[in-house]
Scaffold this motif. Structure first.
Motif, PDB file in Angstrom:
ATOM      1  N   GLU A 268      72.332  28.943  40.034  1.00 49.41           N
ATOM      2  CA  GLU A 268      73.382  29.566  39.417  1.00 49.41           C
ATOM      3  C   GLU A 268      73.324  29.719  37.801  1.00 49.41           C
ATOM      4  OE1 GLU A 268      77.353  27.881  40.298  1.00 49.41           O
ATOM      5  OE2 GLU A 268      77.920  28.149  38.541  1.00 49.41           O
ATOM      6  N   ALA A 269      73.607  30.772  37.343  1.00 48.42           N
ATOM      7  CA  ALA A 269      73.370  31.098  35.919  1.00 48.42           C
ATOM      8  C   ALA A 269      74.435  30.329  35.125  1.00 48.42           C
ATOM      9  CB  ALA A 269      73.512  32.696  35.648  1.00 48.42           C
ATOM     10  N   GLY A 270      73.888  29.716  34.145  1.00 47.04           N
ATOM     11  CA  GLY A 270      74.948  28.933  33.279  1.00 47.04           C
ATOM     12  C   GLY A 270      75.472  29.764  32.146  1.00 47.04           C
ATOM     13  N   VAL A 271      76.048  29.564  31.211  1.00 48.81           N
ATOM     14  CA  VAL A 271      76.855  30.466  30.123  1.00 48.81           C
ATOM     15  C   VAL A 271      75.849  30.827  29.276  1.00 48.81           C
ATOM     16  CG1 VAL A 271      78.341  30.305  28.119  1.00 48.81           C
ATOM     17  CG2 VAL A 271      78.873  28.837  30.083  1.00 48.81           C
ATOM     18  N   THR A 272      76.035  32.157  29.203  1.00 47.19           N
ATOM     19  CA  THR A 272      74.652  32.822  28.321  1.00 47.19           C
ATOM     20  C   THR A 272      75.368  33.717  27.049  1.00 47.19           C
ATOM     21  OG1 THR A 272      74.928  35.034  29.764  1.00 47.19           O
ATOM     22  CG2 THR A 272      73.256  33.557  30.237  1.00 47.19           C
ATOM     23  N   GLN A 273      74.821  33.475  25.957  1.00 45.16           N
ATOM     24  CA  GLN A 273      75.010  33.974  24.529  1.00 45.16           C
ATOM     25  C   GLN A 273      74.239  34.823  24.091  1.00 45.16           C
ATOM     26  OE1 GLN A 273      77.211  29.595  23.292  1.00 45.16           O
ATOM     27  NE2 GLN A 273      77.476  31.338  22.022  1.00 45.16           N
ATOM     28  N   SER A 274      74.404  35.952  23.474  1.00 45.41           N
ATOM     29  CA  SER A 274      73.602  36.739  22.879  1.00 45.41           C
ATOM     30  C   SER A 274      74.050  37.169  21.324  1.00 45.41           C
ATOM     31  CB  SER A 274      73.272  38.268  23.683  1.00 45.41           C
ATOM     32  OG  SER A 274      74.475  38.691  23.793  1.00 45.41           O
ATOM     33  N   PRO A 275      73.570  37.493  20.227  1.00 44.62           N
ATOM     34  CA  PRO A 275      71.986  37.007  20.258  1.00 44.62           C
ATOM     35  C   PRO A 275      71.799  35.831  19.992  1.00 44.62           C
ATOM     36  CG  PRO A 275      72.913  37.889  18.249  1.00 44.62           C
ATOM     37  CD  PRO A 275      73.852  38.077  19.195  1.00 44.62           C
ATOM     38  N   THR A 276      70.670  35.418  20.338  1.00 41.84           N
ATOM     39  CA  THR A 276      70.378  33.927  19.856  1.00 41.84           C
ATOM     40  C   THR A 276      70.441  33.404  18.294  1.00 41.84           C
ATOM     41  OG1 THR A 276      68.873  34.008  21.736  1.00 41.84           O
ATOM     42  CG2 THR A 276      68.556  31.848  20.312  1.00 41.84           C
ATOM     43  N   HIS A 277      69.804  34.295  17.581  1.00 41.47           N
ATOM     44  CA  HIS A 277      69.945  34.388  16.092  1.00 41.47           C
ATOM     45  C   HIS A 277      70.458  35.529  15.760  1.00 41.47           C
ATOM     46  CE1 HIS A 277      66.913  31.378  17.156  1.00 41.47           C
ATOM     47  NE2 HIS A 277      67.308  30.649  16.279  1.00 41.47           N
ATOM     48  N   LEU A 278      71.285  35.515  14.388  1.00 45.68           N
ATOM     49  CA  LEU A 278      71.744  36.863  13.866  1.00 45.68           C
ATOM     50  C   LEU A 278      71.716  36.253  12.349  1.00 45.68           C
ATOM     51  CD1 LEU A 278      73.314  39.467  14.214  1.00 45.68           C
ATOM     52  CD2 LEU A 278      75.412  38.223  14.682  1.00 45.68           C
ATOM     53  N   ILE A 279      71.176  37.328  11.506  1.00 43.48           N
ATOM     54  CA  ILE A 279      71.363  37.363  10.175  1.00 43.48           C
ATOM     55  C   ILE A 279      72.168  38.404   9.626  1.00 43.48           C
ATOM     56  CG2 ILE A 279      69.796  37.192   7.985  1.00 43.48           C
ATOM     57  CD1 ILE A 279      67.592  36.152   9.776  1.00 43.48           C
ATOM     58  N   LYS A 280      72.877  38.160   8.765  1.00 44.03           N
ATOM     59  CA  LYS A 280      73.868  38.940   8.015  1.00 44.03           C
ATOM     60  C   LYS A 280      73.779  38.678   6.643  1.00 44.03           C
ATOM     61  CE  LYS A 280      75.427  41.382  11.848  1.00 44.03           C
ATOM     62  NZ  LYS A 280      75.092  42.887  11.950  1.00 44.03           N
ATOM     63  N   THR A 281      74.320  39.759   5.944  1.00 42.06           N
ATOM     64  CA  THR A 281      74.817  39.714   4.336  1.00 42.06           C
ATOM     65  C   THR A 281      76.209  39.309   4.363  1.00 42.06           C
ATOM     66  OG1 THR A 281      74.752  41.837   4.107  1.00 42.06           O
ATOM     67  CG2 THR A 281      72.600  40.814   3.827  1.00 42.06           C
ATOM     68  N   ARG A 282      76.354  38.990   3.202  1.00 41.38           N
ATOM     69  CA  ARG A 282      77.883  38.718   2.991  1.00 41.38           C
ATOM     70  C   ARG A 282      78.748  39.974   3.008  1.00 41.38           C
ATOM     71  NH1 ARG A 282      78.208  35.667  -2.705  1.00 41.38           N
ATOM     72  NH2 ARG A 282      80.668  36.336  -2.566  1.00 41.38           N
ATOM     73  N   GLY A 283      79.730  40.069   3.385  1.00 45.29           N
ATOM     74  CA  GLY A 283      80.649  41.172   3.357  1.00 45.29           C
ATOM     75  C   GLY A 283      80.518  42.060   4.921  1.00 45.29           C
ATOM     76  N   GLN A 284      79.379  41.557   5.633  1.00 42.27           N
ATOM     77  CA  GLN A 284      79.148  42.387   6.724  1.00 42.27           C
ATOM     78  C   GLN A 284      80.091  41.658   7.796  1.00 42.27           C
ATOM     79  OE1 GLN A 284      74.714  42.354   7.156  1.00 42.27           O
ATOM     80  NE2 GLN A 284      74.889  44.379   7.084  1.00 42.27           N
ATOM     81  N   GLN A 285      79.897  42.582   9.143  1.00 44.88           N
ATOM     82  CA  GLN A 285      80.720  41.851  10.234  1.00 44.88           C
ATOM     83  C   GLN A 285      79.581  41.559  11.060  1.00 44.88           C
ATOM     84  OE1 GLN A 285      82.051  44.797  13.122  1.00 44.88           O
ATOM     85  NE2 GLN A 285      84.067  43.654  13.528  1.00 44.88           N
ATOM     86  N   ALA A 286      80.013  40.323  12.118  1.00 48.20           N
ATOM     87  CA  ALA A 286      79.001  39.959  13.164  1.00 48.20           C
ATOM     88  C   ALA A 286      79.824  40.002  14.291  1.00 48.20           C
ATOM     89  CB  ALA A 286      78.574  38.636  12.909  1.00 48.20           C
ATOM     90  N   THR A 287      78.983  40.340  15.474  1.00 48.02           N
ATOM     91  CA  THR A 287      79.678  40.275  16.847  1.00 48.02           C
ATOM     92  C   THR A 287      78.773  39.488  17.611  1.00 48.02           C
ATOM     93  OG1 THR A 287      80.534  42.584  16.764  1.00 48.02           O
ATOM     94  CG2 THR A 287      80.446  41.906  18.733  1.00 48.02           C
ATOM     95  N   LEU A 288      79.419  38.364  18.360  1.00 44.87           N
ATOM     96  CA  LEU A 288      78.661  37.487  19.110  1.00 44.87           C
ATOM     97  C   LEU A 288      79.192  37.607  20.548  1.00 44.87           C
ATOM     98  CD1 LEU A 288      78.713  36.429  16.103  1.00 44.87           C
ATOM     99  CD2 LEU A 288      78.385  34.128  17.123  1.00 44.87           C
ATOM    100  N   ARG A 289      78.381  37.423  21.494  1.00 42.30           N
ATOM    101  CA  ARG A 289      78.787  37.796  22.886  1.00 42.30           C
ATOM    102  C   ARG A 289      78.560  36.601  23.703  1.00 42.30           C
ATOM    103  NH1 ARG A 289      76.719  42.377  20.528  1.00 42.30           N
ATOM    104  NH2 ARG A 289      78.091  44.405  20.567  1.00 42.30           N
TER     105      ARG A 289
END
Lengths: 117, 115
Positions: free
Chosen positions: A1-22
């Protein structure tokens, strides 16, 4: 059975930007929880979704938001990124939370490491 | 439990010894407690849980003890192995009100097992 999966593993953003995590919960789980784990500060509760609705929210500014989809997967959005938002963002899932009648285990994913530069 | 401070308590044990990790929780209304293990770069992994109507629960090589009188939780690991090296968190859940659905995590304890 698959566990909880998250993406992306790593995310690099600059100040003021938006990030979306799943996050995809374990099959059969309807509740999704988001936590922030900043370096040395432990896990801080962000948001809880169940059955598509936000059920509770931690002490974070409104630029932290999210949603849960009909298939129970979830997104965490962080707007106007600040350097202090750099952290490991963890998603957990559990079976439906039944008030006062059942204690449910929450299982965590591996997290998304967000770095704001 | 409270997630405060930058310095984690540490526990160093020799391989094969028993380990005891302690946690003080904050809310007498908490009805459910969980121990998690977090290895470097990974998410917390569920170890064992206990409900507030119990004093003790045993798993494979692990035992959790709950003392509600002094709001204290402990995790005992028997015959500690190098693979047990990690940060261990206790978490508590309060069943009602504005805290509904959230887990409160302790600050964590860094367990190091040396040969």
């Amino acid at each position: 059975e698959a566990g909880v999966t998250q993406s992306p593993t790593h995310l690099i953003k600059t100040r003021g930007q938006q990030a979306t995590l799943r996050c995809s919960p374990i099959s059969g789980h309807t509740s999704v929880y988001w936590y922030q784990q900043a370096l040395g500060l432990g896990l801080q509760f962000l948001l809880w979704y169940d059955e598509g609705e936000e059920r509770n929210r931690g002490n974070f500014p409104p630029r932290f938001s999210g949603r849960q989809f009909p298939n129970y997967s979830s997104e965490l959005n962080v707007n106007a990124l600040e350097l202090e938002d750099s952290a490991l963002y963890l998603c957990a899932s559990s079976t439906r939370y039944i008030l006062q009648h059942m204690n449910t285990e929450a299982f965590f994913g591996q997290g998304t490491r967000l770095t704001v530069v | 439990g409270e997630s405060v401070g930058l310095h984690l308590p540490t526990l160093s044990v020799q391989e094969g010894d028993n380990s005891i990790i302690n946690c003080a929780y904050s809310n007498s209304a908490s009805d459910y407690f969980i121990w998690y293990k977090q290895e470097s770069g990974k998410g917390p992994q569920f170890i064992i849980d206990i409900r507030s109507n119990m004093d003790k629960r045993q798993g494979q090589r692990v035992t959790v003890l709950l003392n509600k009188t002094v709001k204290h939780l402990s995790l005992q690991i028997a015959a500690t192995q190098p693979g047990d090296s990690a940060v261990y968190f206790c978490a508590e859940k309060v069943p009602r009100g504005s805290t509904l659905g959230r887990l409160y995590f302790g600050r964590g304890t860094q367990l190091t097992v040396w040969p």
